[in-house]
Design a protein around this motif. Structure first.
Motif, short mmCIF file in Angstrom:
data_model
loop_
_atom_site.label_atom_id
_atom_site.label_comp_id
_atom_site.label_asym_id
_atom_site.label_seq_id
_atom_site.Cartn_x
_atom_site.Cartn_y
_atom_site.Cartn_z
N ILE A 39 0.93 -1.30 0.07
CA ILE A 39 -0.14 -0.11 -0.05
C ILE A 39 0.93 1.20 -0.02
O ILE A 39 0.50 2.44 -0.61
CB ILE A 39 -0.91 0.12 1.27
N THR A 42 2.81 1.61 -3.46
CA THR A 42 1.82 1.78 -4.41
C THR A 42 1.21 3.16 -4.48
O THR A 42 0.94 3.68 -5.62
CB THR A 42 0.76 0.73 -4.59
N SER A 43 1.01 3.62 -3.35
CA SER A 43 0.25 4.75 -3.23
C SER A 43 1.29 5.96 -3.57
O SER A 43 0.94 7.16 -3.99
CB SER A 43 0.11 5.25 -1.97
N LYS A 47 3.16 7.66 -9.26
CA LYS A 47 3.07 8.91 -9.87
C LYS A 47 4.39 9.61 -9.52
O LYS A 47 4.92 10.29 -10.49
CB LYS A 47 2.22 9.93 -8.44
N ALA A 66 -6.03 12.13 -1.35
CA ALA A 66 -6.11 10.51 -1.21
C ALA A 66 -4.94 9.88 -1.24
O ALA A 66 -4.54 9.06 -0.31
CB ALA A 66 -6.80 10.00 -2.48
N GLN A 67 -3.74 10.34 -1.90
CA GLN A 67 -2.42 9.66 -1.63
C GLN A 67 -1.84 10.10 -0.20
O GLN A 67 -1.34 9.16 0.25
CB GLN A 67 -1.42 10.55 -2.75
N LEU A 70 -3.78 7.73 2.11
CA LEU A 70 -3.21 6.10 1.96
C LEU A 70 -1.71 6.08 2.23
O LEU A 70 -1.37 5.07 3.16
CB LEU A 70 -3.30 5.84 0.50
N TYR A 71 -0.91 6.89 2.17
CA TYR A 71 0.14 7.13 2.48
C TYR A 71 0.53 7.05 3.87
O TYR A 71 1.33 6.37 4.96
CB TYR A 71 1.11 7.96 1.75
#
Length: 292
Positions: A39, A42-43, A47, A66-67, A70-71
């Protein structure tokens, strides 16, 4: 590195889920640590690769938040999971006769569920504070992802309260788990030094050496970035945002990449499970004597 990180951690999860050799609590926690690594990387990494390839990139406001969420959730979960793993090692080494009874299935699931829930609930507090800020100035992020400090740099609101809130939350998220890990390892080292034979000390230490390396790397970089006092808007005293970026790479990209290797390097159970798993996969590709 990103592709390898995903493959390594997915393999760890598959092995822990399917192998009968890896059903102990330590591997149960390791499987969830691999999930948090997936997770986390991938977050950020996809990018970040887009930013590197294009020499810069754009991200929607909602995507940036959102990034960030999640991070933050993955980082917190990793802190709590590493603490749970250190407690598991403490029980296995310092209280071996009570290990099975104390580290029951119920306790394992309680530690895992509380780690994930508490992580995303605590990050939600900071997330709501950040959502309440006004962003009316520059929209250029001086970082490769939407981290806390670069986001505050973009805000035209008073960020003093948000900065104080972040420092306060760093204590239960980073500092307290780190202190629990230190206490666990102080007890572990006292027990190890009390073992009379050299071979016995080496064998006992080998069961927790991998975890100790991961904890040192992860918490070291985290403490430098988030526990150092901030000056002005968000530039940490003693290091610039450029240094911040390099330190961030350690626990965002390098640590998830190296974790499976560190845990597997001297672990014969994982190595043998990988061989058995690959052999089983090879057998499944054969049908009626012909390889599909």
């Amino acid at each position: 590195m990103y592709s390898m990180t995903i493959c390594e951690n997915v393999l760890i999860i598959l092995l822990v889920s399917t192998s009968q050799r890896l059903q102990s609590p330590m591997y149960f926690f390791l499987g969830h640590l691999a999930l948090s690594d997936i997770i986390l990387v991938t977050s950020i990494a996809p990018k970040m690769l887009d930013v590197i390839i294009r020499g810069g990139s754009t991200i929607p406001y909602v995507g940036c938040l959102a990034q960030f969420y999640l991070y933050g959730g993955a980082v917190c979960a990793e802190c709590f999971l590493l603490t749970a793993m250190s407690y598991d090692r403490y029980l296995a080494i310092c209280r071996p006769l009570h290990y099975i009874s104390v580290m029951s299935v119920k306790l394992r699931y309680s530690l895992i569920i509380s780690s994930w829930l508490l992580s995303f609930m605590l990050v939600l507090i900071t997330f709501l504070f950040v959502c309440g800020l006004d962003f009316c100035g520059s929209n250029v992020i001086n970082h490769f992802f939407c981290d806390f400090a670069p986001l505050l740099e973009l805000s035209c609101s008073d960020t003093t309260g948000v900065s104080i809130e972040m420092i306060v939350l760093s204590f239960p998220i980073i500092l307290l788990p780190f202190l629990l890990v230190i206490i666990s390892y102080v007890c572990i080292f006292i027990t190890i030094f009390g073992i009379s034979s050299t071979s016995g000390r080496q064998k006992t230490f080998s069961t927790c050496s991998s975890h100790l390396v991961v904890v040192s790397t992860y918490y070291g970089s985290m403490l430098i970035i988030y526990m150092v006092p901030y000056r002005g808007h968000s530039v940490p005293v003693g290091h610039s945002l450029t240094v911040n970026k390099f330190i961030s790479l350690v626990y965002i990209v390098l640590t998830p990449f190296l974790n499976p290797m560190i845990y597997s390097l001297k672990n014969k159970e994982i190595q043998s499970s990988v061989i058995i798993y690959l052999k089983d996969c090879n057998k499944k590709t054969v049908f009626n004597g012909r390889r599909k």
